[in-house]
Design a protein around this motif. Structure first.
Motif, PDB file in Angstrom:
ATOM      1  N   ARG A 176       0.816  -1.216   0.000  1.00 18.56           N
ATOM      2  CA  ARG A 176       0.000   0.000   0.000  1.00 18.56           C
ATOM      3  C   ARG A 176       0.850   1.266   0.000  1.00 18.56           C
ATOM      4  NH1 ARG A 176      -3.395  -1.961   5.090  1.00 18.56           N
ATOM      5  NH2 ARG A 176      -1.235  -2.472   5.621  1.00 18.56           N
ATOM      6  N   ASP A 177       2.175   1.116   0.216  1.00 19.69           N
ATOM      7  CA  ASP A 177       3.056   2.281   0.160  1.00 19.69           C
ATOM      8  C   ASP A 177       3.147   2.797  -1.273  1.00 19.69           C
ATOM      9  OD1 ASP A 177       3.578   2.165   2.835  1.00 19.69           O
ATOM     10  OD2 ASP A 177       5.466   1.069   2.626  1.00 19.69           O
ATOM     11  N   ARG A 178       3.352   4.087  -1.407  1.00 20.51           N
ATOM     12  CA  ARG A 178       3.509   4.679  -2.738  1.00 20.51           C
ATOM     13  C   ARG A 178       4.998   4.728  -3.062  1.00 20.51           C
ATOM     14  NH1 ARG A 178      -0.301   9.851  -3.420  1.00 20.51           N
ATOM     15  NH2 ARG A 178       0.286   9.429  -5.563  1.00 20.51           N
ATOM     16  N   LEU A 179       5.466   3.720  -3.771  1.00 21.31           N
ATOM     17  CA  LEU A 179       6.877   3.625  -4.130  1.00 21.31           C
ATOM     18  C   LEU A 179       7.076   4.085  -5.566  1.00 21.31           C
ATOM     19  CD1 LEU A 179       7.859   0.137  -2.649  1.00 21.31           C
ATOM     20  CD2 LEU A 179       7.814   2.357  -1.528  1.00 21.31           C
ATOM     21  N   SER A 180       8.253   4.601  -5.847  1.00 23.38           N
ATOM     22  CA  SER A 180       8.578   4.959  -7.222  1.00 23.38           C
ATOM     23  C   SER A 180       8.970   3.706  -7.992  1.00 23.38           C
ATOM     24  CB  SER A 180       9.729   5.966  -7.245  1.00 23.38           C
ATOM     25  OG  SER A 180      10.927   5.347  -6.810  1.00 23.38           O
ATOM     26  N   PRO A 211       6.086  -9.431   0.541  1.00 21.34           N
ATOM     27  CA  PRO A 211       6.513  -8.104   1.007  1.00 21.34           C
ATOM     28  C   PRO A 211       6.915  -8.063   2.475  1.00 21.34           C
ATOM     29  CG  PRO A 211       4.589  -7.892  -0.403  1.00 21.34           C
ATOM     30  CD  PRO A 211       4.799  -9.363  -0.184  1.00 21.34           C
ATOM     31  N   SER A 212       6.172  -8.746   3.347  1.00 21.06           N
ATOM     32  CA  SER A 212       6.483  -8.676   4.777  1.00 21.06           C
ATOM     33  C   SER A 212       7.760  -9.419   5.137  1.00 21.06           C
ATOM     34  CB  SER A 212       5.311  -9.220   5.604  1.00 21.06           C
ATOM     35  OG  SER A 212       5.033 -10.563   5.268  1.00 21.06           O
ATOM     36  N   ASN A 213       8.327 -10.180   4.198  1.00 21.25           N
ATOM     37  CA  ASN A 213       9.609 -10.844   4.432  1.00 21.25           C
ATOM     38  C   ASN A 213      10.768 -10.111   3.763  1.00 21.25           C
ATOM     39  OD1 ASN A 213       8.669 -12.866   6.074  1.00 21.25           O
ATOM     40  ND2 ASN A 213       8.460 -14.382   4.452  1.00 21.25           N
ATOM     41  N   ILE A 214      10.509  -8.900   3.282  1.00 20.44           N
ATOM     42  CA  ILE A 214      11.561  -8.053   2.712  1.00 20.44           C
ATOM     43  C   ILE A 214      11.620  -6.781   3.551  1.00 20.44           C
ATOM     44  CG2 ILE A 214      12.382  -6.823   0.675  1.00 20.44           C
ATOM     45  CD1 ILE A 214      10.762  -8.796  -1.031  1.00 20.44           C
ATOM     46  N   LEU A 215      12.718  -6.589   4.256  1.00 19.65           N
ATOM     47  CA  LEU A 215      12.852  -5.468   5.185  1.00 19.65           C
ATOM     48  C   LEU A 215      13.909  -4.486   4.714  1.00 19.65           C
ATOM     49  CD1 LEU A 215      11.277  -7.519   6.960  1.00 19.65           C
ATOM     50  CD2 LEU A 215      12.586  -6.670   8.921  1.00 19.65           C
ATOM     51  N   THR A 216      13.683  -3.219   5.039  1.00 23.01           N
ATOM     52  CA  THR A 216      14.681  -2.186   4.753  1.00 23.01           C
ATOM     53  C   THR A 216      15.670  -2.094   5.917  1.00 23.01           C
ATOM     54  OG1 THR A 216      13.309  -0.460   5.759  1.00 23.01           O
ATOM     55  CG2 THR A 216      13.029  -0.845   3.399  1.00 23.01           C
ATOM     56  N   TYR A 217      16.841  -1.537   5.636  1.00 28.47           N
ATOM     57  CA  TYR A 217      17.828  -1.309   6.688  1.00 28.47           C
ATOM     58  C   TYR A 217      17.570   0.008   7.409  1.00 28.47           C
ATOM     59  CZ  TYR A 217      20.854  -5.237   5.490  1.00 28.47           C
ATOM     60  OH  TYR A 217      21.362  -6.497   5.300  1.00 28.47           O
ATOM     61  N   ARG A 218      16.986   0.964   6.677  1.00 32.24           N
ATOM     62  CA  ARG A 218      16.644   2.259   7.263  1.00 32.24           C
ATOM     63  C   ARG A 218      15.249   2.645   6.790  1.00 32.24           C
ATOM     64  NH1 ARG A 218      21.905   2.731   5.730  1.00 32.24           N
ATOM     65  NH2 ARG A 218      21.315   3.600   3.711  1.00 32.24           N
ATOM     66  N   ASP A 219      14.619   3.556   7.519  1.00 32.17           N
ATOM     67  CA  ASP A 219      13.247   3.953   7.230  1.00 32.17           C
ATOM     68  C   ASP A 219      13.109   4.479   5.804  1.00 32.17           C
ATOM     69  OD1 ASP A 219      10.587   4.564   7.526  1.00 32.17           O
ATOM     70  OD2 ASP A 219      10.955   6.475   8.541  1.00 32.17           O
ATOM     71  N   ARG A 220      12.278   3.795   5.013  1.00 34.31           N
ATOM     72  CA  ARG A 220      11.935   4.203   3.649  1.00 34.31           C
ATOM     73  C   ARG A 220      13.159   4.391   2.749  1.00 34.31           C
ATOM     74  NH1 ARG A 220       6.671   4.868   3.255  1.00 34.31           N
ATOM     75  NH2 ARG A 220       5.469   5.246   5.150  1.00 34.31           N
ATOM     76  N   LEU A 250       3.755  -2.322  -7.706  1.00 30.13           N
ATOM     77  CA  LEU A 250       3.429  -1.437  -8.826  1.00 30.13           C
ATOM     78  C   LEU A 250       1.939  -1.114  -8.873  1.00 30.13           C
ATOM     79  CD1 LEU A 250       5.520  -3.015 -11.719  1.00 30.13           C
ATOM     80  CD2 LEU A 250       5.732  -0.658 -10.935  1.00 30.13           C
ATOM     81  N   ARG A 251       1.120  -2.153  -8.747  1.00 26.25           N
ATOM     82  CA  ARG A 251      -0.322  -2.026  -8.963  1.00 26.25           C
ATOM     83  C   ARG A 251      -1.095  -1.639  -7.703  1.00 26.25           C
ATOM     84  NH1 ARG A 251      -2.823  -5.324 -12.900  1.00 26.25           N
ATOM     85  NH2 ARG A 251      -4.325  -5.835 -11.267  1.00 26.25           N
ATOM     86  N   GLY A 252      -0.516  -1.899  -6.542  1.00 26.10           N
ATOM     87  CA  GLY A 252      -1.239  -1.713  -5.285  1.00 26.10           C
ATOM     88  C   GLY A 252      -1.865  -3.000  -4.792  1.00 26.10           C
TER      89      GLY A 252
END
Length: 571
Positions: free
Chosen positions: A96-100, A130-139, A206-208
């Motif tokens: 649901r995040d708006r990613l480029s 998606p919930s098994n892919i984490l970022t190292y820093r916020d956004r 991409l699609r939401g």
């Protein structure tokens, strides 16, 4: 287990970070260095020979060295629980995040590199989402990490086995929304399936959403029904179709993955290079608009009012399969089972004694049936004349409940039902109190009661299925008829909708892999009285690990060293 000691490594657990099927994750602080880590905690008897987190820790040690693989800090198996301390990351992806497009391309490139590394060790992840892919820093999507290897296993060589999931009533391996088509077909999973799941992740960003996401909710139909209908929907969508209006490379990745043979080598580099080039393209759109399907809809109006007399038919097919499956699924095909006479319920006269909305704001009504054959007083009943329905034609139609008033969900397709006769609201409240108050405290032991009505009622209450209804007006024209538009009207019933509710609950239980009677539970590892857990948070740890499946075994597993945590300090 061979371990290497980490002198004095003592971790103090902090706030919860998340939960999975087998464990909870907590923030943890090294009491000496003050470094912060993430700790997975799972209920596991000391008698277990093959605990899950020990396996995951060894597997991560085998795979360490890649930037998208989390670093193992340490492991401990204590009484009642095992703990796996890992490098602490930031937050999971959210579709649901708006990613480029640039960010999504970066995520895809990194995950392809990670999968290439994992597959080179002959390991398949089996739960890329998606919930098994984490970022190292916020956004910050320039560096992400793939986590949760609890379902991972060594790759299979040779010919894959195939299981009919519907016939055997087995679950799809992975997460419904992102599992590969092969997973729905019951085919053994190999690296090509990780690739397909990754394509689904990128396309959903991409699609939401993906076209079958509305069918994945556990409240939608049954486990068997979800497998059938999601698979059918998934088969209708190619990568090219899913990627319409977006860079074609994402759709090509899906179509490529689906075209691979079971043991066919994967060309990771072509897609890694293409996604890298896409990320460098200055013409790439900076943001993606949310799809129109996520716009909030106004709540549905109630088709009936409190106190209204109606004719109500329990909608058995929708109650078994779920409204979303049957009416919000363009690829739905009728189940011939529900066209047989035994699965078609009659209309019954009823009074709506209360109205409310469920958690999705759908109209829910509580009703009690009426009958002309209660004169022998075997069933507690109330004359309509006593509730101010002064209609001579209804004098012989008292209301009752068996075993109590029933709640029905009104489907969005239910038209408005005009009121002909109505009980005053205060009388409806009295009826509601009289026939709803007899709900005993839930007691699972009643499933063994010699009275089948009590046994079945207990199981229905345990399952808590949603019952849907079709409603039409009760008016003078139907009082002397036995059928309405070909549907029988039950004027003389004494058991309300109970027997049909039992049939629905039994069918749903069967399709969810359960049994009502005559089955033996899988034997569990018993902690024994010397190792039982009854602390204040017992309810949070009711799931207890059993021995890990033999397919989740690494070559020379015991030789892989995991650092040992000296002490875990709970909150």
């Amino acid at each position: 287990m061979v371990t290497q000691k980490v002198p004095g490594l003592c971790l103090k657990l902090g706030k919860g970070l998340g939960s999975g099927a087998f464990s909870h994750v907590f923030s943890a602080e090294d009491v000496t260095s003050k470094a912060m880590y993430a700790v997975k905690k799972s209920r596991a008897s000391l008698k277990l020979k093959r605990p899950l987190l020990a396996y995951e820790g060894r597997l991560l040690k085998l795979l360490e060295g890649h930037p998208a693989i989390p670093r193992v800090i340490g492991y401990k198996h204590a009484p009642h629980f095992e703990y796996l301390a890992l490098q602490k990351l930031w937050q999971p992806l959210d579709r649901r995040d708006r990613l480029s497009v640039r960010d999504i391309a970066s995520i895809g490139r990194q995950m392809l590199s990670a999968l290439k590394h994992i597959h080179s060790h002959r390991i398949v992840h089996r739960d890329v989402k998606p919930s098994n892919i984490l970022t190292y820093r916020d956004r910050d999507y320039s560096r992400v990490c793939l986590i949760d290897f609890g379902l991972a296993r060594p790759c299979i060589s040779g010919t894959p086995s195939i299981i009919d999931l519907v016939k055997e009533r087995m679950h799809v391996v992975g997460t419904l929304a992102y599992a590969s088509l092969n997973a729905y077909k019951g085919i053994d999973l190999n690296p090509r399936d990780d690739l397909e799941s990754l394509a689904f992740v990128l396309l959903s960003l991409l699609r939401g959403s993906l076209p079958w996401h509305n069918l994945c909710d556990s409240g939608t139909g049954t486990a068997v029904g979800r497998i059938i209908h999601i698979r059918r929907k998934m088969e209708n969508w190619t990568g090219a179709r899913l990627a319409e209006g977006h860079p074609a490379i994402f759709g090509k990745l899906l179509d490529y993955a689906r075209g691979l043979g079971f043991n066919e080598p994967i060309d990771y580099n072509t897609f890694i290079d293409s996604l890298h080039a896409l990320g460098q393209d200055t013409t790439t759109l900076s943001t993606l608009a949310k799809p129109s399907s996520e716009t909030e809809k106004p709540p549905l109006a109630f088709p009936v009012e409190k106190g209204q007399l109606v004719l109500l038919q329990l909608d058995i097919p929708v109650s078994v399969e779920g409204y979303t499956t049957r009416h919000e699924n363009t690829s739905y095909k009728d189940n011939p089972l529900f066209s047989t006479e035994e699965w078609i319920a009659p209309l019954r006269p009823a009074i709506v004694v209360s109205t409310e909305r469920d958690y999705l704001s759908c109209p829910v009504i509580t009703t009690i049936p009426c009958s002309t054959s209660l004169g022998d007083k075997e069933v507690e009943h109330v004359s309509l004349l006593k509730v101010e329905i002064n209609v001579p034609a209804l004098a012989s139609l008292p209301c009752y409940a068996f075993p109590r008033a029933v709640k029905f969900v009104c489907s969005p397709q239910q038209p408005f039902v005009p009121t002909v006769w109505k009980v005053p609201e205060e009388e409806a409240d009295k009826l509601s109190s009289q026939f709803e108050r007899r709900v005993a405290t839930f007691n699972w032991a009643e499933t063994k009661n010699p009275n089948p009505n009590i046994r079945y009622d207990t199981r229905i209450r345990f399952q808590s299925p949603s019952f849907y209804a079709n409603i039409v007006p009760l008016d003078p024209a139907v009082l002397n008829t036995t059928h309405l538009n070909g549907t029988p009207i039950d004027w003389e019933g004494r058991r309300g909708w109970f027997d049909e509710c039992v049939k629905i609950a039994r069918r749903r239980s069967w399709e969810d892999g359960g049994r009502w009677t005559g089955f033996t539970e899988r034997p569990e590892v018993n902690d024994g009285p010397e190792n039982s857990y009854f602390a204040y948070d017992y309810s949070e740890w009711e799931f207890r690990q059993q021995e890990r499946d033999i397919e989740q075994s690494l070559p020379d597993e015991e030789s892989i060293e995991i650092p040992e945590v000296h002490q875990i300090i709970e909150k």
